[in-house]
Scaffold this motif. Structure first.
Motif, PDB file in Angstrom:
ATOM      1  N   ARG A   1       0.833  -1.200   0.000  1.00 58.02           N
ATOM      2  CA  ARG A   1       0.000   0.000   0.000  1.00 58.02           C
ATOM      3  C   ARG A   1       0.873   1.258   0.000  1.00 58.02           C
ATOM      4  N   SER A   2       1.925   1.243   0.796  1.00 58.29           N
ATOM      5  CA  SER A   2       2.842   2.383   0.828  1.00 58.29           C
ATOM      6  C   SER A   2       3.532   2.566  -0.512  1.00 58.29           C
ATOM      7  N   PHE A   3       3.909   1.440  -1.126  1.00 57.82           N
ATOM      8  CA  PHE A   3       4.561   1.497  -2.436  1.00 57.82           C
ATOM      9  C   PHE A   3       3.639   2.117  -3.472  1.00 57.82           C
ATOM     10  N   ARG A   4       2.364   1.729  -3.442  1.00 57.16           N
ATOM     11  CA  ARG A   4       1.406   2.286  -4.402  1.00 57.16           C
ATOM     12  C   ARG A   4       1.238   3.790  -4.203  1.00 57.16           C
ATOM     13  N   ALA A   5       1.237   4.223  -2.938  1.00 60.07           N
ATOM     14  CA  ALA A   5       1.099   5.655  -2.659  1.00 60.07           C
ATOM     15  C   ALA A   5       2.308   6.433  -3.183  1.00 60.07           C
ATOM     16  N   ILE A   6       3.509   5.887  -2.972  1.00 62.81           N
ATOM     17  CA  ILE A   6       4.733   6.536  -3.448  1.00 62.81           C
ATOM     18  C   ILE A   6       4.742   6.578  -4.977  1.00 62.81           C
ATOM     19  N   GLU A   7       4.326   5.475  -5.602  1.00 61.46           N
ATOM     20  CA  GLU A   7       4.317   5.407  -7.062  1.00 61.46           C
ATOM     21  C   GLU A   7       3.300   6.380  -7.651  1.00 61.46           C
ATOM     22  N   ALA A   8       2.141   6.510  -7.004  1.00 62.66           N
ATOM     23  CA  ALA A   8       1.124   7.444  -7.492  1.00 62.66           C
ATOM     24  C   ALA A   8       1.643   8.881  -7.440  1.00 62.66           C
ATOM     25  N   ALA A   9       2.335   9.223  -6.355  1.00 62.73           N
ATOM     26  CA  ALA A   9       2.900  10.565  -6.235  1.00 62.73           C
ATOM     27  C   ALA A   9       3.983  10.793  -7.287  1.00 62.73           C
TER      28      ALA A   9
ATOM     29  N   ARG B   1      14.978   7.015 -11.436  1.00 69.11           N
ATOM     30  CA  ARG B   1      16.102   6.185 -11.013  1.00 69.11           C
ATOM     31  C   ARG B   1      15.776   5.558  -9.663  1.00 69.11           C
ATOM     32  N   ASP B   2      16.414   4.440  -9.404  1.00 70.71           N
ATOM     33  CA  ASP B   2      16.188   3.738  -8.140  1.00 70.71           C
ATOM     34  C   ASP B   2      16.745   4.566  -6.987  1.00 70.71           C
ATOM     35  N   ARG B   3      15.972   4.639  -5.906  1.00 67.42           N
ATOM     36  CA  ARG B   3      16.427   5.377  -4.731  1.00 67.42           C
ATOM     37  C   ARG B   3      16.700   4.429  -3.571  1.00 67.42           C
ATOM     38  N   LEU B   4      15.763   3.544  -3.297  1.00 68.70           N
ATOM     39  CA  LEU B   4      15.914   2.555  -2.231  1.00 68.70           C
ATOM     40  C   LEU B   4      15.430   1.211  -2.728  1.00 68.70           C
ATOM     41  N   THR B   5      16.060   0.151  -2.255  1.00 69.00           N
ATOM     42  CA  THR B   5      15.635  -1.198  -2.598  1.00 69.00           C
ATOM     43  C   THR B   5      15.471  -1.999  -1.322  1.00 69.00           C
ATOM     44  N   TYR B   6      14.306  -2.609  -1.154  1.00 72.68           N
ATOM     45  CA  TYR B   6      14.059  -3.465   0.000  1.00 72.68           C
ATOM     46  C   TYR B   6      13.924  -4.897  -0.482  1.00 72.68           C
TER      47      TYR B   6
END
Length: 313
Positions: free
Chosen positions: A146-154, A293-298
């Motif tokens: 859910r957090s990933f989707r919010a970040i991607e939408a922004a 570009r990639d910023r963080l990878t989990y």
């Protein structure tokens, strides 16, 4: 229907473990009946692709039942209802996320886990006043998703705003770069080029998918304001341009959206034309790494069951 929250799985899983089920996988068929889930809902996987959403929620429900002392693990992957769990079932009391969090055994187990995590992370990394993560009814991977989707939408909205500021030529170049990143015209025999800024006949770029140019895709790229939809006349003009070039395939890309009439018109022609609106464009750029570009990878890891399958190995 929507797959129920993890808290809704608590009581059904406790009931099933009191019968013949021994783990989350055993619970799945009856959970499907309990919640009236269809095949697509049962097959829906988490973004990580490691497990289905229904299995994940059942597995976490059993985890919290165990932390509350209502379930015991007798061996790897095998669970039974404890005496306390049997008493709970006999009482007929409800069991949801709020209820299980109020059980003293669950509170103690979560507090101990938070204390261990703080010790492992080191006092210097602990937030002042923090005693552990706030428990959520959502399983961890659901929270991350859910957090990933919010970040991607922004990010998608930010990309769109930047696209509006590009010159027409720069925008056309970006579309060709995106299609190349998607694999169009980027192979050993493929090629792509922009058409001249003037006299392009309604064609902004051409992608040749073979060395001889026998299979070509024609591109139209238009920066439209968000409130200005691409209508049927623009699509008709593009189809006319394709016909004039003897082409059968095209891609029309815009930063705005397409009207219902424009989309419906494509069903009346034989040309194979793909429409990409602003929302799709931004998400394609994110997915294929164009302008981002990639910023963080989990990395989410799970236990390797095969590694522990041979106790003598």
């Amino acid at each position: 229907m929507t797959i129920p929250s993890m808290g809704a799985f608590l009581l059904p899983c406790l009931r099933l473990l009191a019968k013949d089920a021994r783990n989350a996988r055993d619970c799945l068929p009856l959970l499907r009946q309990e919640f009236g889930l269809n095949e697509d809902e049962m097959a829906e996987v988490l973004k990580s692709g490691t497990r289905t959403r229904v299995f994940d929620r059942a597995d976490w429900a059993i985890f919290h039942l165990m932390k509350a002392g209502l379930v015991e693990r007798t061996s790897r992957g095998v669970y039974i209802v404890s005496d306390a769990g049997q008493v709970w079932l006999a009482s007929g009391l409800p069991l949801d996320w709020r209820t299980i969090r109020a059980i003293p055994a669950h509170q103690q187990a979560m507090a101990e886990a938070a204390s261990r995590n703080t010790a492992i992370a080191g006092a210097e990394n602990a937030l002042p006043g923090a005693v552990g993560p706030e428990l959520s009814e959502e399983p961890p991977e659901d929270l991350i998703e859910r957090s990933f989707r919010a970040i991607e939408a922004a990010l998608a909205e930010d990309l769109l705003q930047r696209l509006y500021g590009l010159s027409p030529v720069r925008f056309e170049k970006l579309i060709l770069q995106l299609l190349a990143a998607m694999g169009y015209g980027a192979g050993s025999f493929g090629s792509q080029h922009m058409t001249p800024a003037s006299g392009d006949g309604g064609i902004d770029g051409i992608i040749h998918e073979d060395a001889l140019g026998l299979d070509a895709v024609y591109i139209q790229a238009k920066r439209y304001a968000p409130d200005s939809k691409v209508g049927r006349p623009a699509i008709q003009q593009f189809i006319g341009s394709l016909t004039g070039e003897g082409a059968t395939k095209g891609v029309f890309v815009t930063t705005s959206a397409f009207s219902t009439e424009a989309r419906a018109y494509l069903g009346k022609v034989q040309h194979r034309v793909v429409l990409i609106d602003g929302s799709q464009l931004a998400r394609l750029m994110i997915r294929h790494g164009v302008g981002v570009r990639d910023r963080l990878t989990y990395v989410i890891r799970s236990v390797d069951e095969d590694y522990f399958s041979d106790p003598e190995g």
